[in-house]
Write a protein that holds these residues in place. Structure first.
Motif, short mmCIF file in Angstrom:
data_model
loop_
_atom_site.label_atom_id
_atom_site.label_comp_id
_atom_site.label_asym_id
_atom_site.label_seq_id
_atom_site.Cartn_x
_atom_site.Cartn_y
_atom_site.Cartn_z
N LYS A 37 10.39 7.54 2.45
CA LYS A 37 10.99 8.95 2.03
C LYS A 37 10.24 9.87 3.08
N LEU A 38 11.42 10.77 3.47
CA LEU A 38 11.05 11.85 4.54
C LEU A 38 11.17 13.22 3.85
N ILE A 39 10.32 14.15 3.98
CA ILE A 39 10.66 15.28 3.14
C ILE A 39 10.13 16.54 4.11
N ALA A 40 10.87 17.54 4.09
CA ALA A 40 10.60 18.84 4.67
C ALA A 40 10.26 19.67 3.66
N LYS A 41 8.87 19.64 3.10
CA LYS A 41 8.09 20.55 2.39
C LYS A 41 6.80 20.66 2.34
N ASN A 42 6.29 21.99 1.75
CA ASN A 42 4.94 22.05 1.86
C ASN A 42 4.22 21.26 0.50
N ILE A 43 3.10 20.51 0.89
CA ILE A 43 2.57 19.62 -0.13
C ILE A 43 1.88 20.36 -1.06
N TYR A 44 1.67 21.76 -1.14
CA TYR A 44 1.23 22.73 -2.34
C TYR A 44 2.10 22.95 -3.02
N ASP A 45 3.51 22.92 -2.83
CA ASP A 45 4.65 22.97 -3.80
C ASP A 45 4.28 22.50 -5.10
N VAL A 46 4.66 23.01 -6.18
CA VAL A 46 4.39 22.49 -7.80
C VAL A 46 5.16 21.29 -7.91
N ASP A 47 6.48 21.33 -7.46
CA ASP A 47 7.33 19.97 -7.82
C ASP A 47 6.73 18.86 -6.81
N PHE A 48 6.33 19.18 -5.63
CA PHE A 48 5.67 17.97 -4.74
C PHE A 48 4.55 17.20 -5.72
N LEU A 49 3.22 18.35 -5.98
CA LEU A 49 2.48 17.63 -6.96
C LEU A 49 2.78 16.86 -8.12
N GLY A 50 3.82 17.71 -8.67
CA GLY A 50 4.53 17.06 -10.22
C GLY A 50 5.14 15.53 -9.65
N GLU A 51 5.63 15.27 -8.39
CA GLU A 51 6.40 14.05 -8.30
C GLU A 51 5.04 13.06 -7.71
N VAL A 55 5.76 13.73 5.50
CA VAL A 55 5.70 15.10 4.94
C VAL A 55 5.76 16.01 6.24
N ASP A 56 6.53 16.97 6.45
CA ASP A 56 6.48 17.88 7.74
C ASP A 56 6.98 19.08 7.16
N LEU A 57 6.53 20.33 7.79
CA LEU A 57 7.07 21.69 7.30
C LEU A 57 8.38 21.80 8.20
N ALA A 58 8.48 21.11 9.37
CA ALA A 58 9.46 21.29 10.35
C ALA A 58 10.74 20.38 10.01
N PRO A 59 11.95 20.92 9.42
CA PRO A 59 12.95 20.02 9.03
C PRO A 59 13.54 19.43 10.45
N LEU A 105 0.92 -1.21 -0.10
CA LEU A 105 -0.09 0.19 0.01
C LEU A 105 0.97 1.41 0.06
N ARG A 106 0.57 2.45 -0.82
CA ARG A 106 1.21 3.48 -0.74
C ARG A 106 0.75 4.42 0.15
N VAL A 107 1.27 5.03 1.09
CA VAL A 107 0.82 5.81 2.14
C VAL A 107 1.66 6.93 2.20
N MET A 108 0.94 8.09 2.44
CA MET A 108 1.62 9.53 2.70
C MET A 108 1.09 10.00 4.15
N GLU A 109 1.91 10.56 4.88
CA GLU A 109 1.33 11.17 6.15
C GLU A 109 1.69 12.60 6.17
N VAL A 110 0.69 13.58 6.34
CA VAL A 110 1.08 14.95 6.30
C VAL A 110 1.18 15.29 7.83
N GLY A 111 2.22 15.82 8.24
CA GLY A 111 2.41 16.37 9.49
C GLY A 111 3.10 15.17 10.20
N CYS A 112 4.07 14.45 9.47
CA CYS A 112 4.65 13.27 10.05
C CYS A 112 5.10 13.41 11.41
N GLY A 113 5.83 14.44 11.84
CA GLY A 113 6.46 14.48 12.99
C GLY A 113 7.47 13.62 12.88
N GLU A 114 7.75 12.73 14.08
CA GLU A 114 8.81 11.99 14.30
C GLU A 114 8.68 10.57 13.65
#
Length: 265
Positions: free
Chosen positions: A88-102, A64-68, A38-47
């Motif tokens: 994959k762990l990413i410090a980024k805003n999910i609204y970013d164009v490159d995030f949506l593109g990927e 994904v979390d905004l806090a590096p 299953l492919r899963v993403m968590e927004v605000g994943c923290g630790e």
């Protein structure tokens, strides 16, 4: 009074793991019994604690979390899954164009656990998530309704008495802010609590947004006692009594946590 888990990242991570394994994962499995692959993403994943049991079951995850700094902590706990390419762990805003593109149309499950009540434009993000889901994809939400006894997250207050007072977050903004100052809360705590006051979400508001954004609710569960309290305070979880859960507005005051799965129509 800051609780130990507010200060101890290892403890906080383990509480997230236990809660996810015992409650979040079984709830998601009502819609997705087979987790492996299953492919899963968590927004605000923290630790990364919520994702850990999913990784153990063979899911491929993105956190994904905004806090590096929190992403760096997650890496220390989940290094083995980063190394084997499962995470994959990413410090980024999910609204970013490159995030949506990927990641457009990439995820079977998107998780927002104790996150939506901190997000300013909730309608925008709930609508945006559709672009990231696969055709069978669903979104899991777990959050405390705003009107519940500690829906304002006042438990983070340094003052012990203030941290335990229920419903104080429902005071008008100027009065609430004044009380926080009177009890000696620092600027950072006051800002955090006022932010939550601006973004806290009720059951009714959440369900209205879901309907407007053309999702259907596939699973819903209300808790009288939040499952995470089992690991924080040693108090067993308890599902809300159905007649109470059916009373609009009032149910917010006595329901400490809600779980939802929603799917685009």
């Amino acid at each position: 009074m800051a609780l130990e888990h507010h200060l101890n990242a290892t403890l906080r991570h383990q509480q997230q793991v236990d809660n996810s394994r015992d409650y979040v994962l079984p709830f998601i499995q009502q819609e997705f019994p087979q987790l492996e692959g299953l492919r899963v993403m968590e927004v605000g994943c923290g630790e990364g604690g919520v994702l850990t049991p999913l990784l153990e079951k063979g899911c491929n995850c993105v956190g994904v979390d905004l806090a590096p700094d929190r992403i760096e902590l997650a890496k220390t706990f989940l290094q083995q899954y980063l190394d084997n390419g499962q995470l994959k762990l990413i410090a980024k805003n999910i609204y970013d164009v490159d995030f949506l593109g990927e990641f457009r149309n990439s995820f079977d499950v998107i998780i927002l656990k104790d996150a939506i009540e901190h997000i300013p434009d909730q309608e925008k993000i709930i609508g945006h998530l559709k672009q990231l889901l696969t055709p069978r994809g669903q979104v899991y939400f777990g959050f405390p309704p705003w009107y519940m006894p500690h829906g304002g997250h006042q438990q983070i207050c340094a003052n012990k008495f203030l941290s335990m007072v229920p419903y104080i977050h429902l005071l008008p903004k100027p009065l609430y802010k004044g009380v926080l100052r009177m009890f000696g809360e620092g600027d950072d705590v006051v800002v955090d609590l006022m932010d939550v006051k601006s973004t806290g979400i009720s059951i009714e508001r959440f369900e209205r947004i879901v309907k407007r954004q053309q999702y259907k609710i596939t699973q819903r569960r209300f808790y009288l006692i939040n499952p995470i309290y089992k690991y924080k305070f040693g108090v067993s979880a308890r599902v809300q009594w159905k007649p109470i859960a059916a009373i609009p507005f009032f149910r917010n005051f006595v329901t400490t946590c809600v779980y939802y799965m929603i799917k685009p129509m």
